[in-house]
Design a protein around this motif. Structure first.
Motif, PDB file in Angstrom:
ATOM      1  N   ILE B 157       0.883  -1.159   0.000  1.00 47.53           N
ATOM      2  CA  ILE B 157       0.000   0.000   0.000  1.00 47.53           C
ATOM      3  C   ILE B 157       0.918   1.205   0.000  1.00 47.53           C
ATOM      4  O   ILE B 157       1.780   1.343   0.861  1.00 47.53           O
ATOM      5  CB  ILE B 157      -0.890   0.069   1.255  1.00 47.53           C
ATOM      6  CG1 ILE B 157      -1.600  -1.253   1.486  1.00 47.53           C
ATOM      7  CG2 ILE B 157      -1.880   1.221   1.141  1.00 47.53           C
ATOM      8  CD1 ILE B 157      -2.398  -1.284   2.780  1.00 47.53           C
ATOM      9  N   TYR B 158       0.734   2.040  -0.982  1.00 45.99           N
ATOM     10  CA  TYR B 158       1.627   3.187  -1.093  1.00 45.99           C
ATOM     11  C   TYR B 158       0.798   4.441  -1.319  1.00 45.99           C
ATOM     12  O   TYR B 158       0.009   4.517  -2.258  1.00 45.99           O
ATOM     13  CB  TYR B 158       2.613   2.950  -2.248  1.00 45.99           C
ATOM     14  CG  TYR B 158       3.564   4.116  -2.518  1.00 45.99           C
ATOM     15  CD1 TYR B 158       3.931   5.023  -1.505  1.00 45.99           C
ATOM     16  CD2 TYR B 158       4.122   4.304  -3.787  1.00 45.99           C
ATOM     17  CE1 TYR B 158       4.799   6.065  -1.752  1.00 45.99           C
ATOM     18  CE2 TYR B 158       5.005   5.339  -4.052  1.00 45.99           C
ATOM     19  CZ  TYR B 158       5.330   6.228  -3.029  1.00 45.99           C
ATOM     20  OH  TYR B 158       6.189   7.269  -3.279  1.00 45.99           O
ATOM     21  N   GLY B 159       0.967   5.380  -0.428  1.00 47.12           N
ATOM     22  CA  GLY B 159       0.198   6.615  -0.531  1.00 47.12           C
ATOM     23  C   GLY B 159       1.082   7.837  -0.563  1.00 47.12           C
ATOM     24  O   GLY B 159       2.220   7.833  -0.093  1.00 47.12           O
ATOM     25  N   ALA B 160       0.546   8.892  -1.138  1.00 53.74           N
ATOM     26  CA  ALA B 160       1.262  10.165  -1.152  1.00 53.74           C
ATOM     27  C   ALA B 160       0.219  11.273  -1.122  1.00 53.74           C
ATOM     28  O   ALA B 160      -0.977  11.007  -1.273  1.00 53.74           O
ATOM     29  CB  ALA B 160       2.132  10.285  -2.392  1.00 53.74           C
ATOM     30  N   ARG B 161       0.722  12.497  -0.938  1.00 54.98           N
ATOM     31  CA  ARG B 161      -0.227  13.609  -0.839  1.00 54.98           C
ATOM     32  C   ARG B 161      -0.997  13.802  -2.143  1.00 54.98           C
ATOM     33  O   ARG B 161      -2.202  13.916  -2.169  1.00 54.98           O
ATOM     34  CB  ARG B 161       0.510  14.905  -0.467  1.00 54.98           C
ATOM     35  CG  ARG B 161       0.366  15.238   0.993  1.00 54.98           C
ATOM     36  CD  ARG B 161       1.247  16.401   1.340  1.00 54.98           C
ATOM     37  NE  ARG B 161       2.612  16.120   0.928  1.00 54.98           N
ATOM     38  CZ  ARG B 161       3.665  16.841   1.275  1.00 54.98           C
ATOM     39  NH1 ARG B 161       3.495  17.902   2.034  1.00 54.98           N
ATOM     40  NH2 ARG B 161       4.884  16.526   0.888  1.00 54.98           N
ATOM     41  N   THR B 162      -0.261  13.821  -3.243  1.00 57.31           N
ATOM     42  CA  THR B 162      -0.910  13.989  -4.546  1.00 57.31           C
ATOM     43  C   THR B 162      -0.278  12.975  -5.495  1.00 57.31           C
ATOM     44  O   THR B 162       0.781  12.406  -5.201  1.00 57.31           O
ATOM     45  CB  THR B 162      -0.658  15.394  -5.130  1.00 57.31           C
ATOM     46  OG1 THR B 162       0.725  15.472  -5.503  1.00 57.31           O
ATOM     47  CG2 THR B 162      -0.969  16.493  -4.113  1.00 57.31           C
ATOM     48  N   PRO B 163      -0.892  12.758  -6.641  1.00 51.82           N
ATOM     49  CA  PRO B 163      -0.296  11.813  -7.601  1.00 51.82           C
ATOM     50  C   PRO B 163       1.133  12.232  -7.961  1.00 51.82           C
ATOM     51  O   PRO B 163       1.987  11.381  -8.184  1.00 51.82           O
ATOM     52  CB  PRO B 163      -1.225  11.919  -8.813  1.00 51.82           C
ATOM     53  CG  PRO B 163      -2.526  12.376  -8.252  1.00 51.82           C
ATOM     54  CD  PRO B 163      -2.208  13.249  -7.084  1.00 51.82           C
ATOM     55  N   GLY B 164       1.378  13.526  -7.971  1.00 50.14           N
ATOM     56  CA  GLY B 164       2.715  14.019  -8.325  1.00 50.14           C
ATOM     57  C   GLY B 164       3.756  13.728  -7.265  1.00 50.14           C
ATOM     58  O   GLY B 164       4.946  13.900  -7.497  1.00 50.14           O
ATOM     59  N   ASP B 165       3.308  13.352  -6.074  1.00 55.17           N
ATOM     60  CA  ASP B 165       4.250  13.069  -4.998  1.00 55.17           C
ATOM     61  C   ASP B 165       4.626  11.594  -4.915  1.00 55.17           C
ATOM     62  O   ASP B 165       5.364  11.188  -4.026  1.00 55.17           O
ATOM     63  CB  ASP B 165       3.665  13.511  -3.653  1.00 55.17           C
ATOM     64  CG  ASP B 165       3.637  15.030  -3.534  1.00 55.17           C
ATOM     65  OD1 ASP B 165       4.677  15.644  -3.795  1.00 55.17           O
ATOM     66  OD2 ASP B 165       2.574  15.580  -3.200  1.00 55.17           O
ATOM     67  N   LEU B 166       4.093  10.783  -5.811  1.00 54.60           N
ATOM     68  CA  LEU B 166       4.439   9.356  -5.801  1.00 54.60           C
ATOM     69  C   LEU B 166       5.814   9.151  -6.434  1.00 54.60           C
ATOM     70  O   LEU B 166       6.093   9.669  -7.514  1.00 54.60           O
ATOM     71  CB  LEU B 166       3.401   8.557  -6.589  1.00 54.60           C
ATOM     72  CG  LEU B 166       2.017   8.410  -5.924  1.00 54.60           C
ATOM     73  CD1 LEU B 166       0.994   7.923  -6.945  1.00 54.60           C
ATOM     74  CD2 LEU B 166       2.072   7.468  -4.732  1.00 54.60           C
ATOM     75  N   CYS B 167       6.668   8.415  -5.732  1.00 54.40           N
ATOM     76  CA  CYS B 167       7.993   8.108  -6.273  1.00 54.40           C
ATOM     77  C   CYS B 167       7.978   6.731  -6.940  1.00 54.40           C
ATOM     78  O   CYS B 167       7.057   5.940  -6.730  1.00 54.40           O
ATOM     79  CB  CYS B 167       9.028   8.074  -5.153  1.00 54.40           C
ATOM     80  SG  CYS B 167       9.215   9.630  -4.309  1.00 54.40           S
ATOM     81  N   PHE B 168       9.004   6.450  -7.653  1.00 55.82           N
ATOM     82  CA  PHE B 168       9.245   5.118  -8.251  1.00 55.82           C
ATOM     83  C   PHE B 168       8.115   4.668  -9.185  1.00 55.82           C
ATOM     84  O   PHE B 168       7.862   3.486  -9.341  1.00 55.82           O
ATOM     85  CB  PHE B 168       9.471   4.054  -7.159  1.00 55.82           C
ATOM     86  CG  PHE B 168      10.394   4.507  -6.069  1.00 55.82           C
ATOM     87  CD1 PHE B 168      11.712   4.827  -6.360  1.00 55.82           C
ATOM     88  CD2 PHE B 168       9.946   4.645  -4.759  1.00 55.82           C
ATOM     89  CE1 PHE B 168      12.578   5.266  -5.363  1.00 55.82           C
ATOM     90  CE2 PHE B 168      10.806   5.078  -3.763  1.00 55.82           C
ATOM     91  CZ  PHE B 168      12.123   5.395  -4.052  1.00 55.82           C
ATOM     92  N   THR B 169       7.415   5.620  -9.768  1.00 53.79           N
ATOM     93  CA  THR B 169       6.280   5.266 -10.637  1.00 53.79           C
ATOM     94  C   THR B 169       6.733   4.366 -11.778  1.00 53.79           C
ATOM     95  O   THR B 169       5.971   3.538 -12.254  1.00 53.79           O
ATOM     96  CB  THR B 169       5.649   6.544 -11.215  1.00 53.79           C
ATOM     97  OG1 THR B 169       6.706   7.367 -11.705  1.00 53.79           O
ATOM     98  CG2 THR B 169       4.881   7.304 -10.156  1.00 53.79           C
ATOM     99  N   TYR B 170       8.017   4.546 -12.185  1.00 49.83           N
ATOM    100  CA  TYR B 170       8.535   3.759 -13.302  1.00 49.83           C
ATOM    101  C   TYR B 170       8.701   2.284 -12.949  1.00 49.83           C
ATOM    102  O   TYR B 170       8.955   1.446 -13.799  1.00 49.83           O
ATOM    103  CB  TYR B 170       9.880   4.338 -13.783  1.00 49.83           C
ATOM    104  CG  TYR B 170      10.801   4.714 -12.619  1.00 49.83           C
ATOM    105  CD1 TYR B 170      11.677   3.780 -12.076  1.00 49.83           C
ATOM    106  CD2 TYR B 170      10.721   5.981 -12.037  1.00 49.83           C
ATOM    107  CE1 TYR B 170      12.479   4.107 -11.002  1.00 49.83           C
ATOM    108  CE2 TYR B 170      11.533   6.326 -10.965  1.00 49.83           C
ATOM    109  CZ  TYR B 170      12.416   5.378 -10.439  1.00 49.83           C
ATOM    110  OH  TYR B 170      13.191   5.697  -9.371  1.00 49.83           O
TER     111      TYR B 170
END
Lengths: 340, 285, 154, 666, 314
Positions: B157-170
């Protein structure tokens, strides 16, 4: 071992002879300020009677400022270098037993931990301790209330006792025996040996504090009322820790001079707000209460749990240097009394 | 556990204060304030033999600016380089962010303990991460995925403040291939079609079963607090829950005294702790 | 440090190194005018441009001496001429005090110069640099705030 | 870390002659973080700028240091240059190796060493440059013109014609200024009034122009686009809204014979007066110092006589505050007081007069109604001596500068004299003839050749009266012999000097003046009509001696600057301003107390460290008003915790310069 | 002598606490040795007996105010120098005046470890301290010794000219008749002076005790601790210490009230007061300004006069 006697008038000559094969660190009187630990060349007037020095004996092993490495960043000339550490044997003369004991505390942190500290260890391994028995404890001393002096005396290489005109020199280790050599040393008379023993007993008979003999480690409690009292008064300066013979925390900093980066470590203290302040602004010990508690608990509990040694040797420096008269003896008494 | 990595570290670093020089090979801009750096040791021999465990950390020097502690975000299963993710907060991290590829940094590593992945063999593993807290877990997650057969169900489960704050999307696709990835954000945007909400809440929705399961959580203190409460409610015991502690460090080898909590040093006894271990420590966190 | 100083003292080619902190509107412009008027003066001054003498934190000057410059010069607009109306008045208080304190600390008065130079005073600027250079040449290289030479008198 | 490019300019030979530019570039290449360094003939030229742009692309530069001339000259050029490559313009720094180095040093070795130091300093600064951004600030599209002479009138009309409101502030009771005093203008010999009066009337009737005569600027605050100007409207003792300008009051006024300054003391006026018949506005004022109502407390003649009931003895000075976006300073000049000069009689001979007095004598509306009569006895002069450079080019008694217009008006006066009194003799003593304007040289030649003015090259050493004549004794340096001329009238071309209150006004405006108190423009060539203080412009002879064509041209120039400014919807703020690190600010208020612009306020913020969810604790911190801050940095230098900072001149940057210099020399 | 004052302090403190005007009274209490006192925070009326007044009451308690009195009503016992610190703190908005109840005491001069040792007193034998007319009385097992005040007191107290508090709600004690020793400017050639200071700063260990005891050093982040701008680093180096102390001296310019706590706190015996006094002397001469005397007067470096001393005339 073979105890010796040396006339006070010959001390200087002895030290001069030591300088030939060793770096010798001794209390050197400084005009306009307290005596300081300095390397001597054998010609200076050293002050073995300086008593307890303002700065503890850790001064040599953990200098106020210690270069860890230098890095040259110039393009094409990048180079990382460790500074040279002393390769000559070193003798520290004139330290008190409390300071010598403190070196054992430091040894536990810097030599026995999971990692060995190369800077400390290199100096320490070449270091011989020539300690002096206190004949005139200060008002702030409480060594006998936190430790067993007989045990502590085993941690030095030579133990000196002032007998008036003469000094009684008792080598404790093989290293010590090598140091107590020369024509100026004579065998002690029975009377001299007796006097030496009396001086020792006198020191050990120093009045004890209420916490003497108690298991302080078990009595140091996280919720003690004394923390609030200390925190109210404490001004958050570092005088206690900077002077403490066994406080060992340090800071690491970089200095850039042109293209040369120098990394050094320097003294630091858990009493400073910045000590645990993290880059993002979070501080796990934001309040003074947490910081004063940390220092006492670290010395009397954590250090015991980690290395089986108490991190305080009763030298009293923190008591004398505290600008608001927070007296470690009162703190310990309160802790013990609360536990009772 | 495997051979004592500390022994290996000592061999790799005769003087633990001397960094190894490494070249920043690649810089990945994760978010507006976070970058991931891939560094390669200059010394070829070291590059070959360098090894570490997932969960361990390193000290990275930007010459002149100073040194800072970062967990290794890469997995030891992927050789030849190491990675660390940096959020820009202070002087050193700012200096790191200003680096460009090809810059030389100093690295002292690996330090600290690691996730007891051997003890987890055969168990399910749930990773519960928020924000930059995903960085230390990426190492163990990728380790588990690279040893996929050793573990049961793996979920993140991985959460962040906004979609732009998600790391390692690649890496999301890769993670999804062999495990479950549950994403959530506090506030979505126009393109966000996923879940909106906090991590602990999502955890309750997904409700992993505690039997034969390990939970690893890392993120902001407030998220950990509620994730922990919820895990307890789901029936997890303290010893099943792991986290990695963050504390100011300077030396990384238990000398400078900064990361001392009780009789532990986060730098040598941690940073990985199970919650039953944390309970034993003075309540400074 | 000491070797370096001795070397400097014995070096007949030694020229003082002077740090100048100049306000942008008057003194820096005055220095520019000295330039466009081709007014020759010794090449000893190195100028840091600040918007106003009010920007001169006394610690900049202290830093200069700590770093061992032979002299430090702070120049600003004449009283009443400040581009920001009052910055130079505050500067005057700070810098005058600093100037005196430096004397207490044993930094020769010749080494620190605080002066007003307007944008039209190119000549004055060039003269100031020459004068200060001469004065410092007379007192010799600065031996630093951690001067290794400690006379026995103290 | 940063990737810095260093570009060393030869400036033709300006720099390269004294500084080894190649060596400097090589040295720069070795400075920390410098990844590229080169030298080029003209860095500011298009190829030079292209070179920088290419290097930015090729070497991924993020900072640029141009070692060339003064940043006061070309900083904007290179800021624009790197901005075109997508870099923040404030990532450009200039190392001044021309004005501060190559132009002032001769020894190539020393100059090169210094240039390298300067580059090292600016490189270290550039490394610590942060991107800076401008902000929008509001703009009041109304201008103030200070000074109602021909410059002020032209500027006001130009701005007003462009559609913006203008307030024209004039110290005297009428606009018109110096030009209104003149008879004819050189070289065309137009009648000054014919040119000026229509402009004055246009001004008065222009819907966009408000004229405030008998008024002075008291205080100026604010900043470009947002000035607040306090103007003192002195009491005229006449209600302007009622006065019809009929003139009965001054005809009946009992206090007569007061010297009229407009006639330079040659004519008289009364205690209530208009300075000259064509005055705009045509409203009289009472000279309270001489009016009997005021000095004696009784009279009231004008009040009784005024048909409109406009006389107001109880009128008081009024302070009005004008919000304006731009200010044009056109306060003109004054004339040097020749009575300082003993050789010419310390002003005690009535027949030694100044050029402007002569101008009044020739003027049809002057004290003699245009008839040339000498002041002492009203005799029509048979010979007149004109002396140039009285106080000009005279370091000893007057000013070292040339007053620029004297040669021309001497010629004009000689010509007009001959024109009016054909038989009169005109002698002109001169040092050099400077006739360097359109048609000027021809004009002088005409005076000499067609009108027979007698030009004598030489200085006058003494003037003294003898037998009802003035003896002018001097030397003819061309003939190399002493000369003596007996003249009925001597006219001195006195030097132009700044207005006595120019310095005061400069102080109020926050602009600078030069050593003579002439207003100092931002740059003589690049910004000749602007002051360094944004939004304030200069026009006419308050800047330096000028003739009418130059004055009017500059006035139009200043006006076009104002209209250019007003053509924007809003202004962009100066990015180099102060800011406060509120985390470390303890709210002691020192910054606020030293701010020259009162741009810092103390505000309450939530103390996050001490607040809980239930209980909010407040603390005080300083905050900068970005619209008002000018970026002087007085706050930053005073702040003990270094919480007040100045963008563009941060402590880190200044210290970096100091340390870089120390490092080069360690 | 101290007894009447002590009684008065306790009475006033009791009144303040009983009436609820303040929640705490900060004063001096018995220390861990007869020549020591320690700050006490009295919160209950019955605890006022903890408050003492004797020649060892050295702490400038104003140092606690920015932390304690920002949001709470506080009573505080102050000596004249301490009262001047309070004036400075109020001026600089670190303490709201309305939160304070000030119990002032007149002061003949204070002793500390160093001054007693210098006067030849053996610290471990001291049993009690008091004042007598122009004397400090030292009690010891061997009897009482009277030391002339100027011999026994702290360096700053010898030259102190302010013997009564400048701001207080009540004042205890009569004005002592003590003649201050005049302040002598530093002597020696520039080189000698520089060498002298270098030798002093060489000892500095950067423990910052001087800063922490100083009521005027209340910055949230000291310039010496900034890691974004390296004004001075922690390197134990004479020039770095010079930078720190000079920077601090400039920051205290026109603000230092001369309480001498910095010098007392310094474990390395740096003559910090000598430095501060040099600044002080010159602030007074240049700007006719004495700090901490008047709440309404702006700080010396926060104001200017057009007629201030000018470099061209000076």
């Amino acid at each position: 071992m073979s105890d010796k006697i040396i006339a006070k008038t010959d001390l200087r000559q002895w030290l001069a002879s030591l300088v030939a094969g060793n770096d010798v660190i001794a209390p050197l009187g400084r005009e306009g300020g307290p005596a300081q630990w300095k390397a001597i060349d054998g010609n200076q007037e050293i002050d073995l009677g300086a008593g307890q020095m303002v700065m503890a004996a850790k001064e040599y092993l953990l200098p106020v400022h210690d270069v860890l490495w230098r890095y040259e960043t110039k393009k094409g000339e990048e180079k990382l270098e460790q500074p040279e550490l002393p390769d000559r044997p070193t003798v520290m003369v004139g330290l008190r037993l409390c300071d010598a004991r403190a070196i054992s505390v430091l040894d536990s942190v810097y030599m026995d931990g999971r990692f060995r500290d190369p800077y400390y260890a290199t100096r320490r391994e070449k270091l011989a301790l020539v300690a002096t028995v206190c004949d005139d404890p200060r008002w702030s001393c409480f060594c006998t209330s936190v430790g067993d002096l007989d045990e502590w005396a085993k941690g030095v290489d030579v133990l000196l006792t002032d007998l008036g005109d003469n000094v009684y020199a008792a080598p404790v280790t093989e290293k010590g025996k090598q140091l107590v050599q020369g024509s100026f040393f004579k065998d002690p008379t029975e009377d001299q040996t007796k006097k030496k023993a009396e001086a020792w007993e006198k020191l050990k008979a120093m009045p004890k504090k209420p916490f003497a003999g108690k298991n302080i480690t078990e009595n140091v409690s996280w919720d003690a009322a004394i923390w609030d009292d200390m925190a109210k008064r404490c001004l958050g300066c570092g005088a206690c820790s900077y002077q403490c013979p066994s406080c060992s925390c340090f800071d690491i900093q970089d200095i850039t001079t042109g293209s040369l980066v120098e990394r050094y470590r320097c003294r630091d203290t858990c009493q400073f707000t910045d000590f645990t302040l993290m880059g993002a602004g979070h501080n796990p010990r934001p309040e003074k209460k947490m910081r004063t508690r940390q220092r006492v608990m670290h010395k009397f509990k954590y250090q015991m749990e980690q290395f089986n040694i108490i991190g305080c040797t009763g030298c009293g420096r923190c008591i004398e240097s505290c600008p608001v008269n927070i007296d470690m003896r009162d703190v310990l008494t309160a802790l013990v009394e609360q536990a009772d | 556990m495997s051979t004592d990595i500390h022994e290996i570290t000592k061999q790799q670093m005769p003087n633990p204060y001397m960094p190894h020089l490494a070249v920043v090979e690649k810089i990945i801009e994760e978010t507006w304030d976070t970058k991931t750096f891939r560094a390669v040791f200059q010394d070829e021999e070291l590059r070959e033999k360098f090894t570490y465990e997932p969960g361990q950390f390193q000290e990275v020097s930007v010459f002149g600016a100073g040194e800072c502690t970062f967990c290794l975000t890469s997995s030891p299963t992927r050789k030849g380089y190491i990675e660390f993710s940096v959020k820009r907060v202070g002087v050193v991290t700012k200096a790191l962010h200003e680096l460009s590829e090809g810059a030389i940094v100093g690295i002292r590593a690996p330090f600290g303990n690691w996730f007891p992945y051997n003890e987890w063999k055969g168990k399910n593993v749930w990773f519960i991460g928020g924000g930059i807290g995903m960085a230390p877990m990426r190492s163990i997650l990728n380790y588990c995925l690279d040893n996929r057969g050793d573990y049961g169900e793996i979920s993140t489960i991985y959460g962040a403040r906004t979609p732009g704050d998600l790391c390692f999307t690649y890496e999301f696709d890769e993670w999804r291939k062999n495990s479950a990835l549950h994403l959530t954000v506090d506030a979505g945007d126009d393109s966000w079609t996923g879940r909106v909400g906090h991590v602990p809440g999502y955890l309750m929705e997904l409700a992993p079963k505690p039997e034969n399961t390990i939970a690893v959580t890392c993120g902001p203190p407030i998220m950990i607090k509620f994730a922990l409460q919820n895990l307890k409610e789901l029936g997890f015991e303290d010893k099943q829950i792991f986290t990695t502690l963050e504390m100011k460090m300077k030396c990384g080898i238990g000398k400078c005294g900064r990361c001392n909590i009780g009789s532990k040093f986060v730098c040598i006894d941690g940073p990985v702790f199970s919650f039953d271990q944390i309970k034993e420590l003075p309540p400074e966190f | 440090m000491s070797e370096e100083i001795t070397e400097k003292k014995n070096d007949s080619n030694w020229k003082p190194l002077i740090l100048g902190i100049l306000c942008n509107w008057c003194s820096y412009a005055g220095a520019d005018l000295a330039g466009s008027s081709r007014l020759k003066h010794p090449a000893n001054l190195r100028i840091v441009r600040v918007p106003c003498s009010g920007r001169v934190n006394p610690l900049f000057v202290l830093k200069g001496f700590q770093k061992g410059f032979d002299g430090v010069m702070v120049l600003g607009c004449h009283p009443g001429d400040c581009h920001y109306a009052k910055g130079n008045y505050y500067a005057r208080r700070r810098i005058m005090l600093l100037k005196e304190l430096l004397q207490s600390m044993g930094i020769e008065p010749e080494r620190f110069h605080f002066e007003w130079v307007s944008a039209s005073e190119g000549v004055r600027f060039a003269e100031l640099v020459s004068e200060m250079s001469e004065k410092i040449e007379k007192v010799g290289p600065f031996t630093g705030v951690d001067c290794s030479k400690v006379p026995a008198a103290f | 870390m940063a990737r810095i490019g260093v570009f060393v300019c030869h400036c033709g030979t300006n720099i390269a002659k004294t500084v080894d530019v190649e060596k400097a570039a090589q040295a720069a290449a070795n400075f920390p973080d410098v990844v590229y360094a080169t030298d080029y003939k003209y860095m500011c030229s298009e190829p030079g700028q292209n070179l920088i742009k290419e290097a930015i692309r090729e070497h991924k530069l993020d900072r640029v240091v141009v070692a060339a001339c003064s940043p006061r000259l070309h900083e904007p050029t290179f800021q624009r240059c790197i901005a075109q490559e997508g870099l923040n313009p404030y990532f450009a720094e200039m190392a001044n190796i021309r004005e501060h180095c190559s132009w002032v040093h001769e020894d190539r070795g020393q100059a090169t060493e210094k240039a390298i130091d300067i580059i090292a300093m600016l490189t270290a600064k550039a490394k610590r440059n942060e991107p800076l951004f401008t902000k929008e600030i509001p703009l009041t599209k109304k201008a103030m013109v200070i000074g109602g002479g021909v410059a002020g009138i032209r500027a006001a009309l130009d701005i007003a014609d462009a559609g913006y409101k203008v307030v024209l502030v004039e110290k005297t009771p009428s606009i018109g200024g110096r030009m209104a005093q003149y008879d004819k203008t050189f070289p065309t010999l137009d009648c000054a009034a014919c040119i000026l009066t229509p402009m004055m009337v246009d001004c008065a009737s222009h819907p966009n122009i408000e004229i405030m005569t008998y008024s002075e600027v008291e205080e100026v605050s604010g900043y470009v686009g947002n000035f607040k100007v306090k103007v003192r409207k002195r009491a005229k003792s006449v209600d302007a809204s009622k006065c019809t300008g009929c003139g009965v009051c001054y005809e009946k006024c009992v206090v007569k014979g007061l010297p009229n300054p407009f006639d330079e003391g040659l004519g008289t006026r009364r205690a209530i007066y208009v300075p000259f018949p064509q005055a705009v506005p045509n409203i009289p004022v009472i000279d309270r110092e001489n009016c009997r109502q005021f000095t004696k407390g009784k009279c009231g003649v004008c009040e009784k006589m005024c048909p409109a009931g406009a006389i107001r003895y109880d009128q008081e000075d009024e302070i009005v505050t004008e919000d304006v976006g731009a200010i044009v300073v056109a306060t003109g000049f004054d004339l040097w007081d020749y009575s300082k000069l003993g050789e010419y009689g310390y002003g005690k001979y009535p027949d030694v007069i100044s050029g402007i007095q002569f101008e009044r004598l020739m003027n049809a509306s002057g004290p003699t109604e245009g008839k040339i009569k000498r002041p002492s006895d009203g005799k029509v002069p048979e010979s007149v001596v004109f002396i140039s450079c009285v106080g000009s080019r005279d370091d000893e008694h007057g000013y070292p500068y040339c007053s620029k217009v004297c040669c021309m008006y001497n010629a004009k006066h000689a010509l007009l004299l001959k024109d009016k009194l054909h038989d009169a003799k005109a002698y002109v003593f001169y040092m050099d003839i400077r006739a360097n304007g359109k048609g000027y040289e021809e004009f002088v030649r005409r005076t000499i050749e067609d009108y027979g003015a007698n030009y004598i090259r030489g200085r006058v050493s003494r003037i003294f009266p003898e037998d009802g004549k003035m003896v002018v004794r001097g030397a003819d340096t061309l003939l190399g012999q002493p000369i003596e001329v007996k003249a009925d009238l001597v006219v001195l071309a006195t030097a132009m000097q700044p207005q006595p209150d120019a310095k005061d006004l400069a102080r109020k405006l926050g602009v600078s003046t030069d050593q003579y108190n002439w207003f100092a423009e931002a740059h003589p060539k690049l910004r000749p009509v602007e002051f360094l203080t944004a939004g304030i412009y200069v026009a006419g002879a308050c800047q330096y001696p000028k003739d009418i064509p130059d004055t009017v041209a500059q006035a139009s120039g200043a006006a076009s600057k104002v209209t250019g400014l007003f053509s924007k919807d809003a202004l962009t703020s100066e990015p180099m301003i102060a800011y406060i690190n509120e985390d470390t600010c303890v709210g002691c208020g020192l910054c606020a107390s030293v701010c020259p612009f009162t741009a810092i306020d103390l505000v309450e913020v939530v103390d996050r460290a001490k607040s809980t969810r239930e209980h909010q604790v407040m603390r005080t911190v300083a905050r900068v008003n970005e619209g008002i801050c000018h970026g002087c940095g007085t706050c930053a230098a005073g702040c003990r915790s270094m919480s007040a900072k100045l963008r563009g001149f941060e402590d880190t940057q200044i210290l970096a310069e100091i340390e870089a210099l120390a490092n080069v020399h360690s | 002598m101290a007894n009447e004052v002590e009684t008065k302090i306790r009475e006033e403190a009791k009144k303040l606490l009983e009436s609820g005007e303040v929640t705490v009274v900060i004063g001096w209490g018995t220390g861990s040795a007869a020549f020591k006192t320690t700050p006490v925070f009295v919160e209950k009326p019955e605890d006022v007996e903890k408050l003492v007044w004797n020649p060892a009451c050295t702490n400038n308690l104003a140092v606690y105010l920015p932390q304690v009195a920002q949001h709470a009503k506080v009573g505080i016992v102050v000596k004249p120098c301490d009262s001047r610190s309070i004036v400075t703190l109020i001026q600089e908005k670190q303490v709201p005046k309305e939160n304070l109840k000030i119990i002032g005491v007149t002061c003949p001069g204070i002793v500390d470890d160093a001054s007693l040792k210098k006067a030849g007193v053996k610290l471990s034998e001291v049993q009690g301290l008091d004042w007598d007319t122009d004397c400090v009385v030292v009690g010891a097992p061997s009897g009482k010794t009277k030391l002339p005040i100027t011999d026994a007191v702290k360096e700053g107290c010898r030259t102190c000219t302010q013997r009564t508090p400048v701001i207080s709600d009540v004042t205890a004690g009569s004005v002592p008749a003590v003649n201050p020793v005049p302040i002598e400017p530093m002597e020696g050639t520039p080189e000698e002076r520089r060498a002298y200071w270098a030798k002093q700063f060489e000892r500095c260990i950067r423990c910052y005790a001087c800063r922490q005891v100083c009521p005027s050093c209340y910055c949230a982040k000291c310039f010496a601790d900034r890691n974004d701008v390296r004004w001075t680093n922690k390197k134990a180096d004479t020039s770095e210490a010079w930078m720190f102390h000079m920077g601090r001296a400039m920051h205290l310019a026109g603000r230092c009230v001369g309480c001498g706590e910095c010098e007392r706190a310094c474990p390395m015996e740096l003559p910090i007061m000598q430095l501060n006094r040099e600044v002080q002397r010159r602030v007074e001469a240049l700007f006719d300004f004495v700090p901490g005397m008047d709440i309404e007067t702006a700080p010396a470096l926060g104001q200017f006069e057009p007629e201030d001393p000018d470099p061209n005339e000076h």
